[in-house]
Design a protein around this motif. Sequence first.
Motif, PDB file in Angstrom:
ATOM      1  N   UNK A  38      30.029  39.487  41.089  1.00  0.00           N
ATOM      2  CA  UNK A  38      30.519  40.322  39.980  1.00  0.00           C
ATOM      3  C   UNK A  38      31.291  39.415  39.027  1.00  0.00           C
ATOM      4  N   UNK A  39      30.726  39.199  37.851  1.00  0.00           N
ATOM      5  CA  UNK A  39      31.273  38.243  36.893  1.00  0.00           C
ATOM      6  C   UNK A  39      32.414  38.893  36.121  1.00  0.00           C
ATOM      7  N   UNK A  40      33.556  38.183  36.091  1.00  0.00           N
ATOM      8  CA  UNK A  40      34.739  38.713  35.414  1.00  0.00           C
ATOM      9  C   UNK A  40      35.578  37.549  34.925  1.00  0.00           C
ATOM     10  N   UNK A  41      36.119  37.696  33.726  1.00  0.00           N
ATOM     11  CA  UNK A  41      36.939  36.628  33.154  1.00  0.00           C
ATOM     12  C   UNK A  41      38.175  36.334  33.993  1.00  0.00           C
ATOM     13  N   UNK A  42      38.704  37.343  34.651  1.00  0.00           N
ATOM     14  CA  UNK A  42      39.946  37.142  35.391  1.00  0.00           C
ATOM     15  C   UNK A  42      39.696  36.802  36.855  1.00  0.00           C
ATOM     16  N   UNK A  43      38.979  37.652  37.575  1.00  0.00           N
ATOM     17  CA  UNK A  43      38.700  37.393  38.991  1.00  0.00           C
ATOM     18  C   UNK A  43      37.235  37.720  39.256  1.00  0.00           C
ATOM     19  N   UNK A  44      36.418  36.686  39.407  1.00  0.00           N
ATOM     20  CA  UNK A  44      35.012  36.870  39.760  1.00  0.00           C
ATOM     21  C   UNK A  44      34.902  37.035  41.269  1.00  0.00           C
ATOM     22  N   UNK A  59      37.109  47.707  37.138  1.00  0.00           N
ATOM     23  CA  UNK A  59      38.129  46.895  37.797  1.00  0.00           C
ATOM     24  C   UNK A  59      37.743  45.441  37.624  1.00  0.00           C
ATOM     25  N   UNK A  60      38.507  44.533  38.183  1.00  0.00           N
ATOM     26  CA  UNK A  60      38.123  43.131  38.152  1.00  0.00           C
ATOM     27  C   UNK A  60      36.932  42.928  39.095  1.00  0.00           C
ATOM     28  N   UNK A  61      36.396  41.710  39.128  1.00  0.00           N
ATOM     29  CA  UNK A  61      35.258  41.454  40.000  1.00  0.00           C
ATOM     30  C   UNK A  61      35.557  41.690  41.458  1.00  0.00           C
TER      31      UNK A  61
END
Length: 504
Positions: free
Chosen positions: A246-252, A224-226
Amino acid sequence: MNSPAQPAAKPEKIRCDACPVMCFVAEGRTGACDRYANEGGKIVRCDPITVLDRRLEAGGEIRPFLKDDWDGSVLAGDDLFVSAVGAGTTYPDFKPAPFIVSREVEGVDTVTVVTEAIYSYCGVKVKIDTDRHLGHEGAKVRAKGEVVGLVITSEYGSQMLSLGGVDHLTGGSKSEGRVTCDTLMALCNREAVELEIEDGATVVVQAGQPPIVDGKREERMRVGCGSATIGMFAGHWQGLVDEVVVVDDHITGVVSEHQAGKVIGWPDTGIRINGRRSTPGRYFQVAEPGLGWGGTDIEDPLSILGEWRAAKGATEGMTLLMVSTTGEHAAAYRLDAELRPQPVPLSPDLQETVDLIAENCEPALCTVMFTGGAGGSLRSGVTRNPVRLTRAVQGRRATVTVGGAECFVWPGGGITLMADVTQMPAQSFGYVPTPALVAPLEFTMPRADYVALGGHEGAIRALSDVLENGGEYGAEWRALPREAGRRAQPARGADATPDPKHRP
């Protein structure tokens, strides 16, 4: 004195009318599409007609379809489905489809109209399970240097491509059309294709297989997203670490700020994220998209952090876990006296939580959905009043399949369909060098409905007659399990197992 021997007359070529190219084909040779050949002065389809047989799924014997062996005693209409793979074409469209098969299904006299359709208006939608950045939305996608499509809006955990279409097949150069057709046919036949994305990655796509991005095989689709990852696993981290990002390009996601953390009583830590704050614990644009942590371009996760704030709770000795949405990247840190995170080994307890993220990730795969408009002239092979077929499909009185695979038919005008190519028999797709793709297509409906929509009633044949005598383009058969794309074993007759790309 003997007269000189006269050279033997060359066998006359005959014209193939299976597509608009109208090849002249010599004896024993195939046309430009490699699908039709001249055998004994007659145009025949090079591949056997494919029958899908439910009995094979239960381990039954392959039925003998050859006339000399078959006694007609084992037929059950709901067991057997005559697909369009290998059936031949309706071209030039006004004539009835190659097979219009009557069979009884659950007590209903049912008709299935079978044809290999020629598509200029077609393409594929490709779903690539990866959180890595492949290319910006709208970026051009190339195969062998030619533009064949573009990147479209990404979906949850997947990057999406739209390839093909009439503009690439016929609206550009000859090379663009040829490469587009080759690319579509390979993807639909579940072959691997290398695609280059403008200002992005090179990706090898193959239906049902993991993508290979810049030479690296993907293993996991993100959980899932961060933010979603924190929502799922916040409770697992509580008591093991002071902060989780939690590192994520869309939603950290940041667990101490996130609502999931607040609900379980997670204290503030004074952490600061370099990104655009959306809602508590959720950050956009922490980095540029790329092939690094969580689909960003970063290799050092600390680069997304600002200074820790003592006034907000930061103290020496606090521990931090930074992890990606697949668990592929993870690192642990401890704040020093200057509130700077220093690397420390990942404890076994924290490693278990990273492994749990990985366990909850689904395998990364490529999905290829054939997309085509079946609302054109091929309908004339079904009915003398084509719009009635469209209305029957839209009204769900007629079922559409592609090589026996179920389709999604888009609402609205026409017959625009999508089908998963892995659910079809192997090598279901061909081409004609106009260029256009050739795909199997079947329409099934009650016989009464078929007659009412102006169908070619005089061309309806019983299933037994079709199996015994074949059709215009030959009488060679192979039987496959009903789940056509999964356990396909080509066969002809009771015992033989020839190459499915049979040539006369």
